[in-house]
Design a protein around this motif. Sequence first.
Motif, PDB file in Angstrom:
ATOM      1  N   ASN A  89      68.780  21.581-130.299  1.00  0.00           N
ATOM      2  CA  ASN A  89      69.252  22.132-129.027  1.00  0.00           C
ATOM      3  C   ASN A  89      68.757  23.571-128.905  1.00  0.00           C
ATOM      4  OD1 ASN A  89      70.683  23.032-126.796  1.00  0.00           O
ATOM      5  ND2 ASN A  89      72.545  21.935-127.326  1.00  0.00           N
ATOM      6  N   VAL A  91      69.447  25.712-126.710  1.00  0.00           N
ATOM      7  CA  VAL A  91      70.459  26.627-126.168  1.00  0.00           C
ATOM      8  C   VAL A  91      71.401  27.095-127.267  1.00  0.00           C
ATOM      9  CG1 VAL A  91      72.348  26.864-124.515  1.00  0.00           C
ATOM     10  CG2 VAL A  91      70.305  25.577-123.894  1.00  0.00           C
ATOM     11  N   THR A  92      71.976  26.161-128.018  1.00  0.00           N
ATOM     12  CA  THR A  92      72.934  26.494-129.064  1.00  0.00           C
ATOM     13  C   THR A  92      72.294  26.699-130.430  1.00  0.00           C
ATOM     14  OG1 THR A  92      73.355  24.139-129.491  1.00  0.00           O
ATOM     15  CG2 THR A  92      74.741  25.237-127.850  1.00  0.00           C
ATOM     16  N   LYS A 163      68.920  29.385-119.809  1.00  0.00           N
ATOM     17  CA  LYS A 163      69.422  29.441-121.180  1.00  0.00           C
ATOM     18  C   LYS A 163      70.690  30.282-121.281  1.00  0.00           C
ATOM     19  CE  LYS A 163      67.703  30.080-125.894  1.00  0.00           C
ATOM     20  NZ  LYS A 163      66.532  30.492-126.716  1.00  0.00           N
ATOM     21  N   GLU A 164      70.678  31.445-120.653  1.00  0.00           N
ATOM     22  CA  GLU A 164      71.857  32.321-120.705  1.00  0.00           C
ATOM     23  C   GLU A 164      73.043  31.686-119.989  1.00  0.00           C
ATOM     24  OE1 GLU A 164      68.146  34.708-121.121  1.00  0.00           O
ATOM     25  OE2 GLU A 164      68.882  33.168-119.762  1.00  0.00           O
ATOM     26  N   SER A 167      74.506  28.853-122.142  1.00  0.00           N
ATOM     27  CA  SER A 167      75.212  29.426-123.299  1.00  0.00           C
ATOM     28  C   SER A 167      76.589  29.940-122.892  1.00  0.00           C
ATOM     29  CB  SER A 167      74.382  30.559-123.906  1.00  0.00           C
ATOM     30  OG  SER A 167      73.138  30.090-124.362  1.00  0.00           O
ATOM     31  N   VAL A 170      78.909  26.914-122.397  1.00  0.00           N
ATOM     32  CA  VAL A 170      79.385  26.334-123.655  1.00  0.00           C
ATOM     33  C   VAL A 170      80.525  27.161-124.223  1.00  0.00           C
ATOM     34  CG1 VAL A 170      78.734  25.813-126.034  1.00  0.00           C
ATOM     35  CG2 VAL A 170      77.196  25.215-124.163  1.00  0.00           C
ATOM     36  N   LEU A 171      80.418  28.483-124.114  1.00  0.00           N
ATOM     37  CA  LEU A 171      81.463  29.364-124.640  1.00  0.00           C
ATOM     38  C   LEU A 171      82.638  29.521-123.676  1.00  0.00           C
ATOM     39  CD1 LEU A 171      79.197  32.159-126.179  1.00  0.00           C
ATOM     40  CD2 LEU A 171      80.285  30.249-127.364  1.00  0.00           C
ATOM     41  N   SER A 357      62.884  26.184-121.756  1.00  0.00           N
ATOM     42  CA  SER A 357      63.993  26.966-122.332  1.00  0.00           C
ATOM     43  C   SER A 357      63.684  28.456-122.377  1.00  0.00           C
ATOM     44  CB  SER A 357      64.343  26.465-123.737  1.00  0.00           C
ATOM     45  OG  SER A 357      64.715  25.116-123.709  1.00  0.00           O
TER      46      SER A 357
END
Length: 513
Positions: A89, A91-92, A163-164, A167, A170-171, A357
């Motif tokens: 992944n 991103v992570t 991407k940012e 992210s 997800v958080l 990405s």
Amino acid sequence: MKVFISFDGLCESFNILPGQTVKDAKQMIKDYFHIQLSDDKKGRRFLVLMYAGGVLRDEWVLTDAGITVCSTIKCSVKEEEKPALYVYNAVTMEKVQIMGNFHLLAETVSRLKSLVSLKCGFPVSVFCLKTLEGKEMYDCNTMSDYKLDLGVTLRMDVWDGWKELLSACVLGHKQNVQHYLSRRKPILRYQQRVTLYIAAYMGHLELAEWLTKKGARADEAVGVHPYREWCCETGHPDIGKCAIHAAAENGQLLLIKAFVAHNVLCLECQNPLGQTPLKVCILHGHKDCVLYLIMKMWSVVSFPKIHLPMSVYIKVKKWQLRAQKQIFKVKKWAPDFKTKVGDPFVVDGFTEPKMTSRGLHGLYQDKWKKVMGKSQTDSSQAFVNAVLTLKNSATKISRFPSVKQTAVYPFKKRREAGWKSVDDNETLKNNWKAQIPLPPISNTTNNRPRHLTTPYATFLLNSSLESYTIHSGRTPRQNAIYCLSLASEFKEKPWLQQLDIARMLAKKTVYNL
């Protein structure tokens, strides 16, 4: 030191020398019982030694682990299935394990993307899969077409500049998500649906509530990126999944309650397979979610003079929603967020891929390099032109027309003598300019409609204006002056009607070419 090893219903004694490790004891047990161990791409078979309920590590010394004389150690063989594929992944920065066997390699890439989506929580329309060599994998192909082996690692890339944002999703950071959302309405609406989907999967209640207040709906399909709207009919089936389905798949009870409380249509929202959230929770074994959804489905909605079952109430809400959409469509109240002429689009295998990405910093850096390179080229060209102009002006002698010569010859005599006739457009321009001045000549700095700001649209516009000048003998500005001067002769008509007459005359000149 003598110890007893219990294995598969047997108990045998072994002599353990001082300083021997658990790994040495395992080798003795393997040779004595003729145990077949393996460690290949499909899986791993290994020995496990347990003493007093604890697992002994290979590097431990048996005497140091508290094992005394005549102690009994339990031995067992464990089988561990290795993942069929690994997906990195971007991103992570984590590896996602895809379990299975060699039969998985015969599946399509579309099926693999569905499994990856269930693992990481991203909608299938946000990412693409690539081999480590950088070859993009398309949904219609099978994994065997790319000659993949068991245990290979693939790469999951997302849209450039996302991407940012992903992210932050997800958080669950609401402020960061708000900062990285696009300013363009079509992409903004799509990003809101994607963010709500990820928030539902991850269980970020605050972020989900903020998005629902902004207009995102949990029963609305995520869909595809605006760059791919023209081919969405042949896209991945899972683009029809909604945020409520993501919450049901991952057992997010709080998110399901919030979505249902905000919109009861989520109870009967179906995924591409025709499954409601209740069916999805049953398949994934989320007991608490199943109990809540059953209770809501069999509840009653009370009004002052009537009581409706939830199923009937949902049908009424659907009818109301369809009626509102029809009214908005007729009266054109609903905003149009679809792509327009001049917007970029993506064609698999033909256009430059936009899913690498790359972060916002990299995109801004590339744009800055292009702008700086173009400005340097323009400045160098301007310097060369200036030098050539100075050189020509130094060698060229300026000659001014004679005043007497122009005064001697009247208009008719100049024409008879072969002089170039005075342009009628210039005469009309001078006569009409004092009454109503035209706006300044447009240039590249003037604001134009969004669909005319692309380089290709600008090329078409400029080429059309040049062809008009060649065929009509007048520039568009001169033609506008000519038409306005003719319309100004209708002095009894208001100025706006004169302007309409001039506009019609201009159209006629174009049609008659």
